[in-house]
Design a protein around this motif. Structure first.
Motif, PDB file in Angstrom:
ATOM      1  N   MET A   1      55.337  57.740  43.192  1.00  0.00           N
ATOM      2  CA  MET A   1      54.732  56.411  43.245  1.00  0.00           C
ATOM      3  C   MET A   1      55.274  55.606  42.074  1.00  0.00           C
ATOM      4  N   ASN A   2      55.631  54.363  42.348  1.00  0.00           N
ATOM      5  CA  ASN A   2      56.129  53.568  41.234  1.00  0.00           C
ATOM      6  C   ASN A   2      54.960  52.942  40.473  1.00  0.00           C
ATOM      7  N   ASP A   3      55.242  52.520  39.261  1.00  0.00           N
ATOM      8  CA  ASP A   3      54.206  51.995  38.379  1.00  0.00           C
ATOM      9  C   ASP A   3      53.574  50.708  38.910  1.00  0.00           C
ATOM     10  N   ARG A   4      54.233  50.035  39.817  1.00  0.00           N
ATOM     11  CA  ARG A   4      53.697  48.774  40.354  1.00  0.00           C
ATOM     12  C   ARG A   4      52.306  48.980  40.951  1.00  0.00           C
ATOM     13  N   TRP A   5      52.053  50.126  41.520  1.00  0.00           N
ATOM     14  CA  TRP A   5      50.789  50.381  42.202  1.00  0.00           C
ATOM     15  C   TRP A   5      49.859  51.270  41.387  1.00  0.00           C
ATOM     16  N   GLN A   6      49.962  51.153  40.079  1.00  0.00           N
ATOM     17  CA  GLN A   6      49.059  51.883  39.193  1.00  0.00           C
ATOM     18  C   GLN A   6      48.250  50.900  38.357  1.00  0.00           C
ATOM     19  N   ILE A   7      47.013  51.266  38.120  1.00  0.00           N
ATOM     20  CA  ILE A   7      46.136  50.517  37.219  1.00  0.00           C
ATOM     21  C   ILE A   7      45.658  51.514  36.176  1.00  0.00           C
ATOM     22  N   ASN A   8      45.894  51.202  34.920  1.00  0.00           N
ATOM     23  CA  ASN A   8      45.494  52.104  33.826  1.00  0.00           C
ATOM     24  C   ASN A   8      46.044  53.516  34.031  1.00  0.00           C
ATOM     25  N   GLY A   9      47.243  53.621  34.597  1.00  0.00           N
ATOM     26  CA  GLY A   9      47.859  54.923  34.831  1.00  0.00           C
ATOM     27  C   GLY A   9      47.352  55.653  36.053  1.00  0.00           C
ATOM     28  N   LEU A  10      46.434  55.048  36.810  1.00  0.00           N
ATOM     29  CA  LEU A  10      45.882  55.680  38.011  1.00  0.00           C
ATOM     30  C   LEU A  10      46.532  55.071  39.252  1.00  0.00           C
ATOM     31  N   PRO A  11      47.035  55.912  40.159  1.00  0.00           N
ATOM     32  CA  PRO A  11      47.672  55.384  41.369  1.00  0.00           C
ATOM     33  C   PRO A  11      46.629  54.853  42.342  1.00  0.00           C
ATOM     34  N   LEU A  12      46.854  53.652  42.840  1.00  0.00           N
ATOM     35  CA  LEU A  12      45.939  53.121  43.851  1.00  0.00           C
ATOM     36  C   LEU A  12      46.060  53.944  45.126  1.00  0.00           C
ATOM     37  N   PRO A  13      44.964  54.120  45.847  1.00  0.00           N
ATOM     38  CA  PRO A  13      45.029  54.867  47.118  1.00  0.00           C
ATOM     39  C   PRO A  13      45.953  54.156  48.110  1.00  0.00           C
ATOM     40  N   ASP A  14      46.675  54.942  48.888  1.00  0.00           N
ATOM     41  CA  ASP A  14      47.598  54.370  49.872  1.00  0.00           C
ATOM     42  C   ASP A  14      46.939  53.339  50.781  1.00  0.00           C
ATOM     43  N   PRO A  15      45.705  53.584  51.290  1.00  0.00           N
ATOM     44  CA  PRO A  15      45.100  52.554  52.144  1.00  0.00           C
ATOM     45  C   PRO A  15      44.895  51.218  51.419  1.00  0.00           C
ATOM     46  N   LEU A  16      44.593  51.258  50.123  1.00  0.00           N
ATOM     47  CA  LEU A  16      44.416  50.015  49.369  1.00  0.00           C
ATOM     48  C   LEU A  16      45.751  49.292  49.206  1.00  0.00           C
ATOM     49  N   ILE A  17      46.806  50.052  48.931  1.00  0.00           N
ATOM     50  CA  ILE A  17      48.139  49.448  48.825  1.00  0.00           C
ATOM     51  C   ILE A  17      48.515  48.778  50.138  1.00  0.00           C
ATOM     52  N   ASP A  18      48.294  49.480  51.251  1.00  0.00           N
ATOM     53  CA  ASP A  18      48.611  48.919  52.572  1.00  0.00           C
ATOM     54  C   ASP A  18      47.816  47.640  52.839  1.00  0.00           C
ATOM     55  N   LEU A  19      46.534  47.646  52.478  1.00  0.00           N
ATOM     56  CA  LEU A  19      45.696  46.469  52.701  1.00  0.00           C
ATOM     57  C   LEU A  19      46.144  45.288  51.838  1.00  0.00           C
ATOM     58  N   ILE A  20      46.482  45.543  50.589  1.00  0.00           N
ATOM     59  CA  ILE A  20      46.951  44.464  49.711  1.00  0.00           C
ATOM     60  C   ILE A  20      48.262  43.902  50.232  1.00  0.00           C
ATOM     61  N   GLU A  21      49.206  44.780  50.562  1.00  0.00           N
ATOM     62  CA  GLU A  21      50.518  44.325  51.026  1.00  0.00           C
ATOM     63  C   GLU A  21      50.433  43.526  52.322  1.00  0.00           C
ATOM     64  N   SER A  22      49.491  43.875  53.175  1.00  0.00           N
ATOM     65  CA  SER A  22      49.371  43.182  54.464  1.00  0.00           C
ATOM     66  C   SER A  22      48.437  41.979  54.402  1.00  0.00           C
ATOM     67  N   GLY A  23      47.806  41.756  53.250  1.00  0.00           N
ATOM     68  CA  GLY A  23      46.875  40.631  53.125  1.00  0.00           C
ATOM     69  C   GLY A  23      45.517  40.890  53.741  1.00  0.00           C
ATOM     70  N   ARG A  24      45.225  42.142  54.102  1.00  0.00           N
ATOM     71  CA  ARG A  24      43.942  42.463  54.731  1.00  0.00           C
ATOM     72  C   ARG A  24      42.889  42.939  53.735  1.00  0.00           C
ATOM     73  N   TRP A  25      43.251  43.094  52.455  1.00  0.00           N
ATOM     74  CA  TRP A  25      42.272  43.467  51.433  1.00  0.00           C
ATOM     75  C   TRP A  25      41.577  42.191  50.985  1.00  0.00           C
ATOM     76  N   ARG A  26      40.503  41.884  51.687  1.00  0.00           N
ATOM     77  CA  ARG A  26      39.738  40.672  51.386  1.00  0.00           C
ATOM     78  C   ARG A  26      38.264  40.936  51.652  1.00  0.00           C
ATOM     79  N   HIS A  27      37.472  40.117  51.072  1.00  0.00           N
ATOM     80  CA  HIS A  27      36.017  40.236  51.179  1.00  0.00           C
ATOM     81  C   HIS A  27      35.604  40.159  52.650  1.00  0.00           C
ATOM     82  N   PRO A  28      34.795  41.100  53.129  1.00  0.00           N
ATOM     83  CA  PRO A  28      34.407  41.106  54.546  1.00  0.00           C
ATOM     84  C   PRO A  28      33.231  40.187  54.867  1.00  0.00           C
ATOM     85  N   GLY A  29      32.652  39.566  53.872  1.00  0.00           N
ATOM     86  CA  GLY A  29      31.471  38.727  54.052  1.00  0.00           C
ATOM     87  C   GLY A  29      30.278  39.345  53.338  1.00  0.00           C
TER      88      GLY A  29
END
Length: 150
Positions: A1-29
């Protein structure tokens, strides 16, 4: 995993990366979120970009000792184990926070259970002089599924 998807040295979960990249990581209401986290009476905002996640997590890490203690946030790297109802800042990534300053609520990934699919915790309002942390879902995947984000 590259450092781009790490926060404080912790790798973001793959589903979160996919949601951010696709623009679907947003507040559901607010109502959808309230159904999943009924103990939070106040609204939250999601951190929807990697830059926003980095900024807010850095700001939290810079909070003073008294503030961290109020929110029951410790550092496992300090040599003592941190267990619920405390959050280990060294093993956490904040993904949502209070919409209005002073509401004192947040949602975080807790890597103490599973680094690939961390559990999701949310603050519980203070019963005495401290906030505490409660489990929302055992995994981030379950959190995403409960919010119908995929």
């Amino acid at each position: 995993m590259n450092d781009r998807w790490q926060i404080n040295g912790l790798p973001l979960p793959d589903p979160l990366i996919d949601l951010i990249e696709s623009g679907r990581w947003r507040h559901p209401g607010d109502e959808v979120l309230r159904q999943l986290i009924p103990w939070l009476d106040d609204p939250l905002d999601f951190m929807t970009t990697i830059d926003e996640l980095r900024l807010h997590n850095r700001l939290i890490a810079e909070l003073g000792t008294d503030t961290l203690e109020f929110f029951q946030i410790g550092r496992g790297s300090a040599g003592r184990p941190i267990v619920l109802p405390w959050l280990d800042l060294d093993q956490a990534v904040f993904i949502a926070e209070c919409r209005y300053a002073g509401d004192d609520i947040a949602v975080a990934l807790d890597y103490r259970t599973n680094p690939a699919d961390p559990r999701v915790l949310a603050t519980a309002l203070p019963a005495a002089r401290h906030c505490s942390w409660r489990q929302v879902t055992p995994t981030f995947t379950q959190f995403v599924d409960a919010l119908h984000l995929r």
